[in-house]
Design a protein around this motif. Structure first.
Motif, PDB file in Angstrom:
ATOM      1  N   THR A  57      64.262  22.820  11.863  1.00  0.00           N
ATOM      2  CA  THR A  57      64.140  23.209  13.267  1.00  0.00           C
ATOM      3  C   THR A  57      62.929  22.514  13.875  1.00  0.00           C
ATOM      4  O   THR A  57      61.954  22.193  13.182  1.00  0.00           O
ATOM      5  N   LEU A  58      63.007  22.269  15.171  1.00  0.00           N
ATOM      6  CA  LEU A  58      61.863  21.803  15.953  1.00  0.00           C
ATOM      7  C   LEU A  58      61.520  22.904  16.943  1.00  0.00           C
ATOM      8  O   LEU A  58      62.372  23.305  17.759  1.00  0.00           O
ATOM      9  N   ASP A  59      60.312  23.425  16.832  1.00  0.00           N
ATOM     10  CA  ASP A  59      59.870  24.541  17.671  1.00  0.00           C
ATOM     11  C   ASP A  59      60.858  25.697  17.610  1.00  0.00           C
ATOM     12  O   ASP A  59      61.157  26.354  18.616  1.00  0.00           O
ATOM     13  N   CYS A 121      54.888  19.305  18.582  1.00  0.00           N
ATOM     14  CA  CYS A 121      55.990  20.151  18.114  1.00  0.00           C
ATOM     15  C   CYS A 121      55.716  20.598  16.692  1.00  0.00           C
ATOM     16  O   CYS A 121      54.862  20.035  15.990  1.00  0.00           O
ATOM     17  N   VAL A 122      56.455  21.618  16.276  1.00  0.00           N
ATOM     18  CA  VAL A 122      56.374  22.124  14.911  1.00  0.00           C
ATOM     19  C   VAL A 122      57.727  21.905  14.254  1.00  0.00           C
ATOM     20  O   VAL A 122      58.755  22.423  14.713  1.00  0.00           O
ATOM     21  N   PRO A 175      55.094  16.701   0.828  1.00  0.00           N
ATOM     22  CA  PRO A 175      53.713  16.200   0.979  1.00  0.00           C
ATOM     23  C   PRO A 175      53.170  16.446   2.382  1.00  0.00           C
ATOM     24  O   PRO A 175      53.807  16.124   3.389  1.00  0.00           O
ATOM     25  N   GLY A 176      51.979  17.046   2.432  1.00  0.00           N
ATOM     26  CA  GLY A 176      51.309  17.264   3.704  1.00  0.00           C
ATOM     27  C   GLY A 176      51.768  18.472   4.476  1.00  0.00           C
ATOM     28  O   GLY A 176      51.239  18.755   5.565  1.00  0.00           O
ATOM     29  N   ALA A 177      52.720  19.229   3.950  1.00  0.00           N
ATOM     30  CA  ALA A 177      53.248  20.376   4.678  1.00  0.00           C
ATOM     31  C   ALA A 177      52.382  21.603   4.466  1.00  0.00           C
ATOM     32  O   ALA A 177      51.655  21.729   3.473  1.00  0.00           O
ATOM     33  N   ASP A 178      52.462  22.512   5.418  1.00  0.00           N
ATOM     34  CA  ASP A 178      51.913  23.852   5.254  1.00  0.00           C
ATOM     35  C   ASP A 178      53.017  24.680   4.615  1.00  0.00           C
ATOM     36  O   ASP A 178      54.005  25.037   5.257  1.00  0.00           O
ATOM     37  N   THR A 185      56.249  23.657   6.850  1.00  0.00           N
ATOM     38  CA  THR A 185      56.081  23.302   8.256  1.00  0.00           C
ATOM     39  C   THR A 185      55.074  22.175   8.441  1.00  0.00           C
ATOM     40  O   THR A 185      54.124  22.019   7.658  1.00  0.00           O
ATOM     41  N   TYR A 186      55.326  21.421   9.497  1.00  0.00           N
ATOM     42  CA  TYR A 186      54.443  20.327   9.906  1.00  0.00           C
ATOM     43  C   TYR A 186      54.140  20.510  11.390  1.00  0.00           C
ATOM     44  O   TYR A 186      55.064  20.624  12.208  1.00  0.00           O
TER      45      TYR A 186
END
Length: 734
Positions: A57-59, A121-122, A175-178, A185-186
């Motif tokens: 999903t985006l936002d 965006c998330v 990699p790099g995600a929360d 999530t990014y």
């Protein structure tokens, strides 16, 4: 034990689904790339759904699908755009997902901003794993609940689960995600006309999430090639290269090559042995009948597939009588399954033997393989297994000693019907009544006849004239008995079967076309069979139906009672060519190859039997497998049948006598395997030429001599009657 019983149908996968396949692994997703557990979606590994949800999903909003394109059978590119909250239609944010399936999946995600303003965006990825058995997913009956534990370790999420003493796991790396227990999530800021990318992987881990399975997506040389890419390159290098005047047919054949390559799986005990899985999505495993048929039809592409299939099946040949698995001494398996449900249903085993035709087909395919130039000791090692298969035919297959092989399931959970039409209602009378077992199918008698002749051929080739004569005489007696008891003179066709009371099951069905293929049908009856197969009731315009439209059980949207199966038609085409019905064979072949144009050059497992006059395109069967091994090899079989393509390496012969329609154009094939070498074939204006034959081999324009012709040359005599009875490949037209 519903996994073995085809009484239940697959649930709907949803419109526009994308299926990727590699070996025993496959992935089914929606058009935007998301995987939803409420559908039969997922990433499957060793008959287990290791990923049941995989969504972006985006936002907080799902992506609107724009395009989905399969790049290779194991890789697809999805494009979607963000949904705008401000009411405007066109979002400048496009998300691309390049997915590859292997032992798990890898997904390269790219977010592009085509706008003139920065975008914040998330992006969130939700991953779930229910570890459901394949059949639970297929039939929408998930009942087993695993005890799940989730663990977060930096940028990875591990999901492990236990049911009784069975443990399975999944590890997602982002990699790099929360990473939290619920999502990865990014938080992104993408500059105007800029982009952002990352790569996610999800792989099975087994019991211990700290020790994941060996990585299957590393590109060790930094050249962008994955293990699947390298495997595909090796496959492409070893198979024939072809060019055809008809570009559509050429595309279909190339697609067949690709799908066949993707359906290859290795014997875990002998990785050098490669076999063909039955088909995606639900049959990515070794099947006796399916794997044998597919390897037979793909001999001109890669004969080693047939050898690997025979060796793998031989290792698992039945040894004992077991009513639960339907194992019997000498019997060839129906399918192998690794999921929990099947193991429980089979008393801890993972092999089910409920197939009446795999055993004679095993001997038949060995006969084919013996002529393609493999080492004599390789063939000799398989002969005891062929002889045990023939013992099964005599001692277990022929249950009542009437000379015909019949089936009746050994337990209430087994397959009710055990021929290739194995749906519960697949064998019926003309009025629609279902046949009662034990059932002797017409095509099974054909395979048994062919098994006798194949083993006779091998014996004759080895100089064992006594055994050759005895087996050929067994075949001749079966042929006589078959034509007396299965022929329906008042109807002009053969019964599909004899039922438990030895009554002819009088439905007009496609099965009798298989009897043409092996030469079981009397010469005087063949014209009536050909006429019936091409009648309006049987021929839909796209192919021959499984059941005539004037039969009581006919249903064009059924699995086996009026549908069109490409592989069934390929066998019929070979049979028609054998008896000299060239125009009829060309008509069916052309119809099927035209049908492939409506599905991107890929024939599905089956399609509905609606008339071409009623619908201008083939009507898809909702749950057909695609790619499927039989269907993938059908175009190969169609074209090689029309080429009259055959060999017998030990006798130094290669045969062609092409009857390709003018609309197919000229044909140029290089790198075609034969006798350990590679040859080039050209057919120009229907005239064949061959270059590069191994030393000692000679090209003949015509058909390969039948067994009886060779025996007569040797001054022997068989009781089999007409010479064309060894059941392999078509003679020239009269």
């Amino acid at each position: 034990m519903a996994g073995w019983n085809a009484d239940t149908a697959a649930g709907p996968v949803g419109a526009g689904t994308i299926t990727l396949v590699e070996g025993t692994s496959f992935c089914i997703s929606s058009p935007n790339g998301d995987i939803h557990p409420e559908f039969p979606h997922g990433v499957f590994f060793q008959d287990t759904r290791i990923v049941s949800r995989w969504s972006i999903t985006l936002d907080g909003l799902s992506l609107e699908p724009l395009a989905a394109e399969t790049k290779e059978p194991y890789r697809a590119l999805f494009a979607g755009r963000a949904t705008r909250r401000d009411g405007y239609a066109d979002s400048p944010v496009i998300v691309e997902r390049l997915r590859e399936v292997g032992a798990g999946i890898q997904e390269h995600i790219t977010v592009r901003n085509h706008g003139i303003e920065p975008v914040q965006c998330v992006l969130a990825v939700r991953a779930e794993a229910d570890f459901a058995d394949l059949f639970e997913v297929k039939e929408a009956r998930i009942q087993r609940r695993w005890e799940e534990i989730r663990e977060v370790d930096g940028d990875s999420l591990s999901i492990s689960a236990t049911w009784q003493d069975i443990r399975k796991g999944l590890r997602v790396q982002a990699p790099g995600a929360d990473v939290t227990m619920d999502a990865l999530t990014y938080s992104l800021t993408i500059e105007p006309h800029g982009q952002w990318s990352t790569v996610l992987t999800a792989v099975p881990t087994g019991a211990d999430p700290a020790n994941p399975a060996p990585p299957s997506f590393i590109h060790p040389d930094g050249d962008g090639l994955s293990p699947r890419d390298r495997r595909r390159q090796e496959w492409v290098a070893k198979i024939p290269k072809l060019h055809m005047g008809n570009q559509s047919i050429e595309r279909t054949l190339r697609r067949s090559y690709d799908d066949l390559g993707a359906l290859r799986i290795e014997d875990p005990n002998h990785p050098e042995r490669v076999v063909v899985a039955a088909g995606a999505p639900w049959f990515m495993t070794l099947f006796g009948r399916d794997s044998l048929w597919a390897s037979e039809m793909s001999m001109p592409v890669d004969p080693s597939l047939a050898l690997g299939t025979l060796q793998t099946l031989a290792d698992r040949q039945g040894k004992v009588v077991d009513p639960i698995s339907e194992e019997e001494p000498g019997k060839i398996l129906h399918e192998v399954r690794l999921d929990v449900s099947s193991g429980l249903s089979l008393g801890g085993k993972h092999i089910y033997y409920g197939s009446v035709d795999a055993t004679p087909l095993f001997v038949t395919i060995l006969g084919t393989v013996s002529r393609w130039g493999f080492a004599r000791d390789t063939i000799a090692a398989l002969l005891p297994h062929a002889d045990r298969a023939l013992d099964w035919i005599r001692n277990y297959g022929d249950k009542d000693g009437d000379g015909f092989v019949e089936y009746e399931r050994l337990n209430p959970q087994g397959l009710l019907n055990q021929g290739w039409k194995d749906s519960w209602d697949g064998i019926n009378f003309a009025d629609g009544r279902m046949a009662e077992p034990p059932i002797a199918l017409c095509e099974v008698q054909a395979y048994v006849y062919d098994a006798y002749m194949a083993r006779s051929w091998i014996a004759f080739d080895a100089g064992d004239e006594a055994l050759a004569t005895r087996l050929a005489d067994d075949a001749a007696r079966l042929k006589k008995r078959f034509n007396e008891q299965f022929w329906l003179p008042e109807r002009g066709y053969y019964a599909i079967a004899l039922d438990g009371k030895k009554r002819p099951v009088d439905a007009c069905a496609s099965n009798m076309g298989h009897c043409l293929w092996v030469g079981l049908i009397d010469e005087d009856k063949a014209p009536l069979v050909a006429e019936r197969l091409l009648s309006p009731e049987m021929f839909s315009g796209w192919g021959v139906r499984t059941l005539a439209s004037d039969m009581g059980a006919y249903n064009p949207a059924s699995y086996h009672n009026g549908s069109v199966w490409p592989h069934d038609n390929a066998v019929i085409v070979a049979g028609l060519m054998r008896y000299g019905f060239v125009a009829e064979a060309q008509r069916i072949s052309t119809a099927l190859l035209e049908a492939a144009e409506y599905s991107g050059g890929r024939l599905p497992e089956l399609f509905c039997g609606f008339s071409r006059e009623q619908f201008a395109e083939p009507v898809p069967y909702p749950t057909a497998c695609s790619p499927q091994a039989w269907a993938a090899t059908t175009p190969i079989q169609l074209v090689t049948s029309l080429m009259r393509y055959d060999t017998h390496v030990s006798r130094g012969g290669f045969w062609l006598d092409p009857a390709l329609p003018d609309s197919y154009g000229d044909l140029h094939i290089t790198n075609a395997p034969i006798g350990g070498g590679r040859i080039t074939i050209d057919i120009i204006n229907s005239e064949p030429s061959v270059q590069g034959l191994p030393e000692g081999m000679v090209f003949h324009q015509g058909h390969r001599p039948w067994l009886t012709e060779l025996v007569e040359e040797a001054g022997l005599r068989l009781k089999g009657g007409p010479g064309n009875q060894d059941g392999r490949r078509p003679p020239t037209a009269p």
